[in-house]
Design a protein around this motif. Structure first.
Motif, short mmCIF file in Angstrom:
data_model
loop_
_atom_site.label_atom_id
_atom_site.label_comp_id
_atom_site.label_asym_id
_atom_site.label_seq_id
_atom_site.Cartn_x
_atom_site.Cartn_y
_atom_site.Cartn_z
N PHE A 160 0.84 -1.19 0.00
CA PHE A 160 0.00 0.00 0.00
C PHE A 160 0.88 1.25 0.00
O PHE A 160 1.72 1.43 0.88
N GLY A 161 0.67 2.12 -1.00
CA GLY A 161 1.46 3.35 -1.09
C GLY A 161 0.89 4.49 -0.27
O GLY A 161 -0.27 4.43 0.18
N PRO A 162 1.67 5.56 -0.05
CA PRO A 162 1.19 6.70 0.75
C PRO A 162 -0.09 7.31 0.19
O PRO A 162 -0.96 7.74 0.97
N THR A 163 -0.23 7.36 -1.13
CA THR A 163 -1.40 8.01 -1.73
C THR A 163 -2.68 7.22 -1.56
O THR A 163 -3.77 7.75 -1.78
N LEU A 164 -2.58 5.96 -1.14
CA LEU A 164 -3.80 5.20 -0.86
C LEU A 164 -4.49 5.75 0.37
O LEU A 164 -5.72 5.71 0.48
N LEU A 203 -1.03 1.21 -4.98
CA LEU A 203 -0.85 -0.20 -4.64
C LEU A 203 0.33 -0.73 -5.44
O LEU A 203 0.66 -0.21 -6.51
N CYS A 204 0.96 -1.78 -4.96
CA CYS A 204 1.99 -2.46 -5.74
C CYS A 204 1.83 -3.97 -5.61
O CYS A 204 1.28 -4.47 -4.62
N LEU A 425 7.67 3.81 -2.50
CA LEU A 425 7.66 3.26 -1.14
C LEU A 425 6.27 2.73 -0.85
O LEU A 425 5.28 3.42 -1.14
N TRP A 426 6.19 1.51 -0.28
CA TRP A 426 4.91 0.90 0.04
C TRP A 426 4.97 0.22 1.40
O TRP A 426 6.01 -0.35 1.78
#
Length: 444
Positions: A160-164, A203-204, A425-426
């Motif tokens: 999960f990325g910061p923008t989520l 997301l990644c 970053l996730w």
């Protein structure tokens, strides 16, 4: 990959061979708790001793032991694909959630992805009807390019990325209060030349396998499942691992020709994993316990320039011999470097601006990270030079570990031959429990 119409095990325990496969369904969407209980005994697969891993972390099978037969459980205390023996191939993908999606869309996407990943990691199609078992008048559930292929050690890891959690001040999914304090865009580093189109993402997904077609199949089908809820932002193929996570694996080489990952954190070093890789129960936020943080950096290597550098200078830049991988202070590959040793000229045997010296834990207050990088070659650029380099992946208990290390490398003489062109970053949540889905603790 194969298909099965076996019913689910809903007890939450270890599934038997006849109970291991999720149920047939015309639709992959699952609202609420999933009946997922895929275990190491999936139908039609003969698993060798040690093929599955206690608590979902595979630590015992090296590539040399018939990689095609390796099967790793999707479920466990930690997500697979972190300490798992590093596979030969990677397909990494970053996604953005679509406009006007809501919290329910995000949850069902994670459920659907978990359902499909739990099957594909066992060598199965994404659903029971799969590529050929459904109606001939409807698109198949599975794209089919992995039919007949083994699991090949496939692991699928979600982040999960910061923008989520918050994007341009908007709390789209009611998660802003749950964002880890350290989960924010990485600071700028000396030498960054980042392309926004190949950085970041809500997301990644990291798909690793010993067969490149199996890894590509995983990302292709997960992208397909995401249709209408998330879109692919960018992706990267990788080959030829540049690190190791088990002592049984030989140390690989990067595209500069040097051994890479000699001092990596190994899956058997539980103390190092607890200290440097896994988020502890005492860390904040509580939902990240058992997880980690993933940094991805696409690093372009100036191959043609490097290839014209004399051998002695290459070794001084790295701090190790090119052949054996031994530190320039003497010994073999696994000899601890002596940073006090001097050469015949009285200068340090390992130059003070060498990559190995600047990155070594001894000179960074014991700071360590777990690396899972891959080589990449994306054809050639407009100048006719190789578009190639290292797709750097590292897992750490805190993003600050990477930031500290990267800043220590600001005087690295290797910087003359590399450019950081992509970054992300996730937060990597803990592994999913049977009957649940990845990231469930975030929504509890």
């Amino acid at each position: 990959m194969t298909t099965s119409s076996t019913g689910p095990n809903v007890t939450g325990g270890t599934a038997s061979a006849t109970e291991a496969v999720p149920p047939a369904s015309a639709s992959l969407s699952r609202r609420g708790v999933l009946g997922l209980a895929l275990g190491a005994g999936a139908a039609g697969l003969a698993l060798g001793a040690g093929a599955g891993a206690t608590a979902g972390v595979a630590v015992g099978r090296a590539r040399e032991q018939d990689a095609a037969a390796s099967v790793y459980d999707f479920f466990g205390a930690h997500q697979a694909g972190i300490t798992t023996p590093v596979q030969d191939h990677l397909h990494f993908a970053a996604f953005d959630m679509m406009a006007r999606t809501d919290r329910d869309d995000l949850v069902t996407l994670l459920q659907d992805w978990s359902y499909a990943a739990a099957r594909m990691t066992q060598g199965l199609d994404v659903s029971a009807t799969g590529a050929v078992g459904g109606s001939p008048e409807a698109p198949p559930d599975d794209t089919g390019e992995a039919l007949g292929l083994a699991a090949s050690g496939l692991t699928i890891t979600f982040g999960f990325g910061p923008t989520l959690f918050e994007n341009d001040g908007e709390d789209r999914y009611g998660l802003a209060a749950m964002r880890p304090a350290q989960l924010e865009k990485l600071p700028a580093f000396l030498g960054d030349d980042l392309d926004p189109a190949h950085s970041g993402g809500d997301l990644c997904i990291q798909a690793c396998a010993d067969d490149p077609q199996v890894a590509v199949h995983a990302i292709r089908n997960l992208s397909r499942i995401a249709f209408g809820r998330a879109r692919l932002r960018w992706s990267q193929l990788g080959f030829g691992r540049t690190s190791r996570t088990t002592a049984a694996q030989s140390t690989p080489r990067n595209l500069f020709g040097f051994k890479d990952g000699t001092a990596n954190v190994l899956a058997t070093d539980q103390a190092a994993l607890d200290d440097h890789v896994w988020v502890a129960a005492s860390d904040e936020p509580a939902w990240m316990a058992g997880g980690s943080y993933l940094v991805a950096r696409k690093i372009a290597m100036l191959i043609e320039t490097w290839d014209r550098v004399r051998l002695s200078e290459q070794e001084a830049i790295i701090g190790r011999t090119k052949g054996a991988g031994a530190p320039l202070s003497g010994g073999d590959e696994f000899t601890e470097p002596d940073f006090h040793a001097t050469g015949a000229d009285g200068e340090p045997a390992i130059p003070v601006t060498s990559h190995m010296r600047l990155a070594h834990p001894e000179l960074n207050d014991g700071n360590r990270i777990l690396r899972r990088g891959y080589n990449f070659v994306d054809g050639n650029n407009e100048l006719g030079r190789l578009d190639a380099g290292l797709f750097f992946l590292s897992y750490q208990r805190s993003p600050e570990q990477f930031v500290t290390l990267q800043r220590a490398l600001s005087t690295d003489t290797m910087n003359e031959y590399i450019r950081h062109v992509g970054s992300g970053l996730w937060a990597i949540p803990s592994g999913a429990a049977p009957g649940s889905y990845v990231g469930a603790a975030l929504f509890a």
